[in-house]
Design a protein around this motif. Sequence first.
Motif, short mmCIF file in Angstrom:
data_model
loop_
_atom_site.label_atom_id
_atom_site.label_comp_id
_atom_site.label_asym_id
_atom_site.label_seq_id
_atom_site.Cartn_x
_atom_site.Cartn_y
_atom_site.Cartn_z
N ILE A 18 17.89 45.99 92.31
CA ILE A 18 18.78 45.60 91.22
C ILE A 18 18.40 46.29 89.92
CG2 ILE A 18 19.67 43.64 89.91
CD1 ILE A 18 19.05 41.90 92.37
N GLU A 19 17.12 46.43 89.64
CA GLU A 19 16.67 47.10 88.42
C GLU A 19 15.60 48.14 88.76
OE1 GLU A 19 15.44 44.19 85.58
OE2 GLU A 19 17.44 43.30 85.39
N PRO A 20 15.96 49.15 89.54
CA PRO A 20 14.96 50.11 90.00
C PRO A 20 14.59 51.14 88.93
CG PRO A 20 17.11 50.74 90.80
CD PRO A 20 17.30 49.43 90.08
N THR A 21 13.41 51.69 89.06
CA THR A 21 12.98 52.86 88.28
C THR A 21 12.67 53.97 89.27
OG1 THR A 21 12.06 51.52 86.49
CG2 THR A 21 11.26 53.78 86.70
N VAL A 22 13.29 55.12 89.06
CA VAL A 22 13.09 56.26 89.96
C VAL A 22 12.73 57.49 89.12
CG1 VAL A 22 14.59 55.40 91.78
CG2 VAL A 22 15.57 56.77 89.96
N TYR A 23 12.20 58.49 89.77
CA TYR A 23 11.72 59.68 89.08
C TYR A 23 12.34 60.93 89.70
CZ TYR A 23 8.31 56.39 87.25
OH TYR A 23 7.73 55.30 86.64
N GLY A 24 12.51 61.93 88.86
CA GLY A 24 13.04 63.20 89.32
C GLY A 24 12.21 64.35 88.81
N VAL A 25 12.18 65.42 89.59
CA VAL A 25 11.42 66.62 89.24
C VAL A 25 12.39 67.76 89.00
CG1 VAL A 25 9.67 68.27 90.01
CG2 VAL A 25 9.47 65.85 90.65
N LEU A 26 12.18 68.50 87.92
CA LEU A 26 13.06 69.59 87.55
C LEU A 26 13.09 70.66 88.62
CD1 LEU A 26 14.85 70.89 85.33
CD2 LEU A 26 12.76 71.99 84.46
N GLU A 27 14.30 71.05 89.01
CA GLU A 27 14.45 72.15 89.95
C GLU A 27 14.54 73.46 89.18
OE1 GLU A 27 17.88 71.42 92.37
OE2 GLU A 27 16.64 70.57 93.95
N GLU A 28 14.05 74.54 89.77
CA GLU A 28 14.20 75.85 89.16
C GLU A 28 15.67 76.26 89.25
OE1 GLU A 28 12.04 77.56 87.57
OE2 GLU A 28 10.27 76.33 88.00
#
Length: 600
Positions: free
Chosen positions: A579-589
């Motif tokens: 319901i209130e997730p925290t997710v992370y992303g990594v920059l793609e080239e």
Amino acid sequence: MSAREQLNTIEIVWELINGTTGHLGRTDFTPQKTEISPAPDPSCFEAATPESQGISSEYLAAMLRELADSIQTDMHHLMILRHGKKICECNFSPYRSGIWHATYSLCKSITGMAIGFLEAEGKVSLDEDIHSIFDGRMKLLQKIFRPTITVEDLLTMQSGVDFNEMGAVSGNDWVGGFLEAPVRGTPGTEFEYNSMNSYMLSAIVTERTGMSMMEYLKSRLWEPLNIRRIFWETCPAGITKGGWGLFLCPEDAAKLGQLYLQDGIWQGQRILPEGWVERSTTVHSNPQERMGRYGYGYQIWMDERPGSYAFNGMLGQNVLVLPDLEMVLVTNAGSNELFVNCELLRILRKYFGKEFQAADSLPENPEKRRKLEVLERQLEGIRHDRLPIRRGGWKNHSPGRRNGTSEAGRQELISGRMYRMEDRHVGLFPLAMQVFHNNFSNGIEKMGFQWENGKLFLLLKEGEDRHKIELGKDRAAVSVVEVNGEKYLVGAVGEFASNEDGVCVLKIGIAFLEEAMRRTLRIYFHRDRIEVRWKESPGRALIMEGLESIMSEMAGKFLNLLKENGGEDMIRILIERTIEPTVYGVLEESEETETEEKEE
């Protein structure tokens, strides 16, 4: 609920805890809502000043302000009729006029009307045992030991059947699941709200006519009232859902309320069977006080003012009919409450409850009328869709300010960048929308940003779908998104800020304009990584309450067992990750960067 559905329920809960997406549904999925709301028709209701119909413009303005200011009440649309004339209509930003809106359980009252037609045509009797209607689906032992459950028991929410809304996501055969499920107590004696009762009423229409209920109502209700912009979802077997899944425009909802107010007569023609309005708005069962204090009829809730009643759907979908005042009030909202004991209806009762007395007409007051019109325009254009952060240490950045990242700096920071998400259990749809539409996400794989002609777009890759959502600056920009083949209108706004540590944050609000749900994102930019905090509205407390209300006894014991064995963290994960997730992303080239590196 049968052992199979109980097991499926537990599996669904477990998958929610583990953040599994895409596989939650146990029903076959076929895209149904392939269109957004069509263009509106001219209004059938003559507009009139409130004073000409005996109500002060100042009085209505006070009510509008209170509705707009209520923390619990996220208003979308309001329409008020008196004597069949439209005296007030307001759309609350970013929601627009002329589009349909999900009705949720409000449509149960329409399902009740279908049974009224079916009875009048001699195709069903309200005291008929539903097991005789579905005799071909019954096994011998079921026929012997199954208690009698009448059509009226379904209408009054007194079937006692332990096959509830969770069954709708746990298998394809909803009729079979209902007929096989255990029965609590004696049918016809105790109110227990269950949307599958309404679904079975729709199934009865199909069983006796060979048509879906949507088709059955075409010549009997939709065409006589000129209701053309309407969409109603079906179950995997093609049966109209009956208890939810209907999209209807506020004006057409008002037509249904006016039809009831006029005892089933429309433009001089009898539409509803004679006597049905009175029978269906008579108290036949008594809900628990937390749900409704005034009684329940045939798929209709009684209300405070003597003789009044409501077609009610969760989160603020209402057609409130006040016969003695000759008034109909229609609301759409995304409130953080479920049943008729809610803040929105409390406010309407405050102004039009049992103490209110209206005149036939009042002297015209152009100045007060002008103020009401100004307020309506303000609410339609007000910047409700901005997302202020109310904690200290945050600074909002408007274009041109130089005390933080400049506009050009922000463009450089995010434009053309795409991030690969490390955890893919979050979808664009809020959890509630995924469940209601059986349209489960495969999870967002990539998130990026693009500037075009001074406009900022949020880019999402979710399964096979590619979303491009424009983010308005001062008010929501409208886009169309397609999720697994189904189309939805969204209004989205974006705003830059920085937190107490100087980290650049993009705050995004996404309103699903045909629904009661919203999404909010906080995207924190940390060099080559992003942190994305998701929330949905209505919030987690209401969602958890809803989950508890539809869980079977076995699933409830399962949750209690988790708690007793130190599983509180599991429940916390369910809330936070789903319901209130925290997710992370990594920059793609970027492709340009990759090309340059290869050349070097």
